[in-house]
Design a protein around this motif. Structure first.
Motif, mmCIF file in Angstrom:
data_model
loop_
_atom_site.group_PDB
_atom_site.id
_atom_site.type_symbol
_atom_site.label_atom_id
_atom_site.label_comp_id
_atom_site.label_asym_id
_atom_site.label_seq_id
_atom_site.Cartn_x
_atom_site.Cartn_y
_atom_site.Cartn_z
ATOM 1 N N LEU A 27 6.381 12.666 1.396
ATOM 2 C CA LEU A 27 7.130 11.566 0.972
ATOM 3 C C LEU A 27 5.919 10.415 0.908
ATOM 4 N N GLY A 28 5.300 10.103 1.961
ATOM 5 C CA GLY A 28 4.410 8.949 1.848
ATOM 6 C C GLY A 28 3.471 8.832 0.620
ATOM 7 N N ARG A 29 2.786 9.866 0.115
ATOM 8 C CA ARG A 29 2.028 9.933 -1.234
ATOM 9 C C ARG A 29 3.007 9.763 -2.332
ATOM 10 N N LYS A 30 4.266 10.099 -2.491
ATOM 11 C CA LYS A 30 5.133 9.771 -3.372
ATOM 12 C C LYS A 30 5.325 8.342 -3.350
ATOM 13 N N GLN A 31 5.716 7.770 -2.028
ATOM 14 C CA GLN A 31 5.752 6.217 -2.188
ATOM 15 C C GLN A 31 4.543 5.326 -2.601
ATOM 16 N N ALA A 32 3.437 5.780 -2.363
ATOM 17 C CA ALA A 32 2.251 5.344 -2.829
ATOM 18 C C ALA A 32 2.260 5.394 -4.377
ATOM 19 N N GLU A 33 2.303 6.484 -4.867
ATOM 20 C CA GLU A 33 2.200 6.555 -6.396
ATOM 21 C C GLU A 33 3.232 5.571 -7.194
ATOM 22 N N LEU A 34 4.561 5.632 -6.457
ATOM 23 C CA LEU A 34 5.493 4.741 -7.250
ATOM 24 C C LEU A 34 5.087 3.301 -7.009
ATOM 25 N N THR A 35 4.475 2.941 -6.034
ATOM 26 C CA THR A 35 4.113 1.800 -5.635
ATOM 27 C C THR A 35 2.809 1.099 -6.708
ATOM 28 N N GLY A 70 9.558 -7.480 2.122
ATOM 29 C CA GLY A 70 9.946 -6.120 2.205
ATOM 30 C C GLY A 70 10.787 -5.507 0.944
ATOM 31 N N ASP A 71 10.039 -5.764 -0.153
ATOM 32 C CA ASP A 71 10.934 -5.100 -1.422
ATOM 33 C C ASP A 71 10.433 -3.862 -1.619
ATOM 34 N N ILE A 72 11.361 -2.796 -1.843
ATOM 35 C CA ILE A 72 11.087 -1.459 -2.062
ATOM 36 C C ILE A 72 12.170 -1.089 -3.172
ATOM 37 N N GLY A 73 12.477 -1.908 -3.963
ATOM 38 C CA GLY A 73 13.193 -1.621 -5.248
ATOM 39 C C GLY A 73 12.723 -0.628 -6.200
ATOM 40 N N HIS A 74 11.340 -0.517 -6.073
ATOM 41 C CA HIS A 74 10.712 0.640 -7.163
ATOM 42 C C HIS A 74 10.627 1.819 -6.525
ATOM 43 N N LEU A 75 10.951 1.955 -5.212
ATOM 44 C CA LEU A 75 11.079 3.235 -4.412
ATOM 45 C C LEU A 75 12.466 4.207 -4.433
ATOM 46 N N GLY A 76 13.550 3.381 -4.637
ATOM 47 C CA GLY A 76 15.066 3.936 -4.483
ATOM 48 C C GLY A 76 15.145 4.562 -3.307
ATOM 49 N N HIS A 77 16.619 4.701 -3.081
ATOM 50 C CA HIS A 77 16.917 5.260 -1.829
ATOM 51 C C HIS A 77 16.148 6.389 -1.282
ATOM 52 N N GLU A 78 15.947 7.370 -2.243
ATOM 53 C CA GLU A 78 15.490 8.746 -1.721
ATOM 54 C C GLU A 78 14.151 8.812 -1.130
ATOM 55 N N HIS A 79 13.431 7.472 -1.334
ATOM 56 C CA HIS A 79 11.979 7.545 -0.815
ATOM 57 C C HIS A 79 11.978 6.234 -0.040
ATOM 58 N N SER A 80 13.072 5.696 0.653
ATOM 59 C CA SER A 80 12.791 4.736 1.449
ATOM 60 C C SER A 80 12.941 5.022 2.825
ATOM 61 N N THR A 81 11.883 4.629 3.658
ATOM 62 C CA THR A 81 11.785 4.922 5.048
ATOM 63 C C THR A 81 11.037 3.613 5.805
ATOM 64 N N PHE A 82 11.411 3.703 6.946
ATOM 65 C CA PHE A 82 10.927 2.808 8.130
ATOM 66 C C PHE A 82 9.884 3.760 8.829
#
Length: 418
Positions: free
Chosen positions: A192-200, A398-410
């Motif tokens: 999931l972390g790698r997918k977050q980085a790709e979307l960012t 803290g903008d995570i609009g590019h991740l969507g709910h399925e990729h949002s984590t803290f």
């Protein structure tokens, strides 16, 4: 009569004695006036109505006498000088005395002991150069010196504001990582972390390329990263998504060497919070100087423009006839190429939550002890601008609009119900 008055004064006080004196004087006056009309030598009491009227008159007379005595004894009012003082001639304002540097009280070589409200040592409390909420215009030590000519200084400031460069700093927290290991080299990104980085990276690529003249391309000068495994892996994935700036960015986004000063750590104590343990005090002593050094290294206003320099604000250029194809089958309609605005420069820094939160508080000149009140999600964008005059604004937090709910984590928390 004097015996009666002194006795009443001792027993009942001054008001009763005054009334007794008034009664006796009225009675004696009445008997003197009627001395020859009495059949014996005993004094006669005056009629009640007459006694009441004459007592009232005598008491009022005594009050008036007392008021007159106070008026006479009152000091004369002070004399008011009517002479006008000469108006002082205008002199140029002198620059204020330099304020003490900002920093933790203990690092300013001030001998101070005790605790701050029983929470942590007073020496570890942050002390700003200017008291909150005043703005420190020389927070980065780059404020131009004030001269004797105020108008010349204002003209220079207007020139810098118009022609200076605005620095844009985008802070990105690394993606979600495996927290089950203690060794840094094993704390790598999860799937999931790698997918977050790709979307960012894709979102940053859109910013760099631009959309149109109004939302033009961004001139990203450098991509920085901490020296921890999860941050370096995130930066590598982001860099693969960034485009090459043909003709605008000088061959793509520059990658800097990993900087250990950006590593995660405890930047300061946090309020609200309980009494700090000794281990927390030691970690703050260890990590704060390093993280503060990183802030001073990367947060500052751009160099002021020279007097001859006047940067254009247009982000479009028109292709010349030589640049257009001469092929008959090629459309020779005039084309435009989007180019970054030279008055704006961007930097991307991939690092960690605590460091980002501390940087945001310091950049906005908020108490660093408030850093834990901010929540920085994985691969969120945190974005500040530093104007050429030194003012700082927050555009994203803290903008995570590019991740969507399925990729949002803290960290290991998903969604918002935690």
């Amino acid at each position: 009569s004097s015996y009666i008055m002194s006795s009443m004064f001792r027993m009942a006080g001054r008001p009763a004695a005054i009334q007794a004196a008034a009664y006796l004087s009225v009675a004696f006056a009445y008997n003197n006036n009627n001395n020859g009309k009495s059949s014996n030598c005993e004094p006669h009491s005056p009629p009640p109505a007459l006694l009441q009227k004459q007592m009232s008159t005598r008491l009022n007379n005594k009050k008036d006498d007392k008021d007159e005595e106070q008026k006479v004894a009152a000091p004369a009012p002070p004399k008011v000088e009517t002479t006008t003082k000469p108006v002082p001639q205008h002199t140029p304002e002198q620059p204020p005395a330099p304020a003490a540097p900002a920093g933790m009280i203990g690092t300013l070589n001030q001998k101070i002991t005790g605790d701050f409200h029983g929470l942590f040592p007073m020496r570890q409390l942050w002390k700003p150069r200017m008291p909150y909420p005043l703005w420190d215009y020389d927070w980065d030590g780059r404020k131009p010196k004030v001269g004797e000519d105020g108008e010349e200084d204002r003209e220079r400031e207007r020139f810098v504001r118009k022609n200076g460069v605005t620095r844009h700093i985008i802070l990105i927290r690394h993606g979600q990582y495996d927290e089950t290991h203690k060794e840094d080299e094993h704390r790598i990104l999860t799937e999931l972390g790698r997918k977050q980085a790709e979307l960012t990276g894709k979102r940053l690529a859109e910013m760099i390329k631009g959309v149109n003249e109004k939302f033009g391309p961004c001139n990203v000068k450098v991509l920085r990263v901490s020296d921890m495994a999860r941050a370096k892996e995130t930066a590598d994935i982001i860099a693969k998504q960034l485009p090459t700036m043909d003709g605008g960015g000088g061959g793509g986004v520059e990658r800097s060497l990993p900087d250990a000063d950006l590593n995660e750590g405890r930047p300061a104590h946090h309020i609200p919070g309980g009494k700090a343990r000794q281990s927390i005090i030691d970690r703050t002593d260890e990590n704060h100087p390093r993280i503060e050094k990183a802030f001073q290294k990367y947060f500052y206003r751009a160099d002021p423009p020279s007097e001859e320099q006047e940067l254009p604000s247009s982000t479009t250029t028109t292709a010349t006839e030589e640049e257009q194809s001469t092929d008959e089958n090629t459309d020779t309609t005039t084309t435009t190429t989007l180019k970054p605005n030279p008055k704006h420069e961007f930097e991307i820094i991939v690092c960690h939550a605590n460091v980002i939160r501390y940087f945001m508080c310091r950049a906005l000149q908020l108490p660093p002890e408030a850093w834990l009140r901010l929540c920085i999600f994985n691969c969120s964008l945190n974005y500040v601008t530093i104007r050429p005059t030194g003012t700082v604004s927050c555009r994203l937090l803290g903008d995570i609009g590019h991740l969507g709910h399925e990729h949002s984590t803290f960290s290991m928390h998903h969604g918002f119900n935690w």
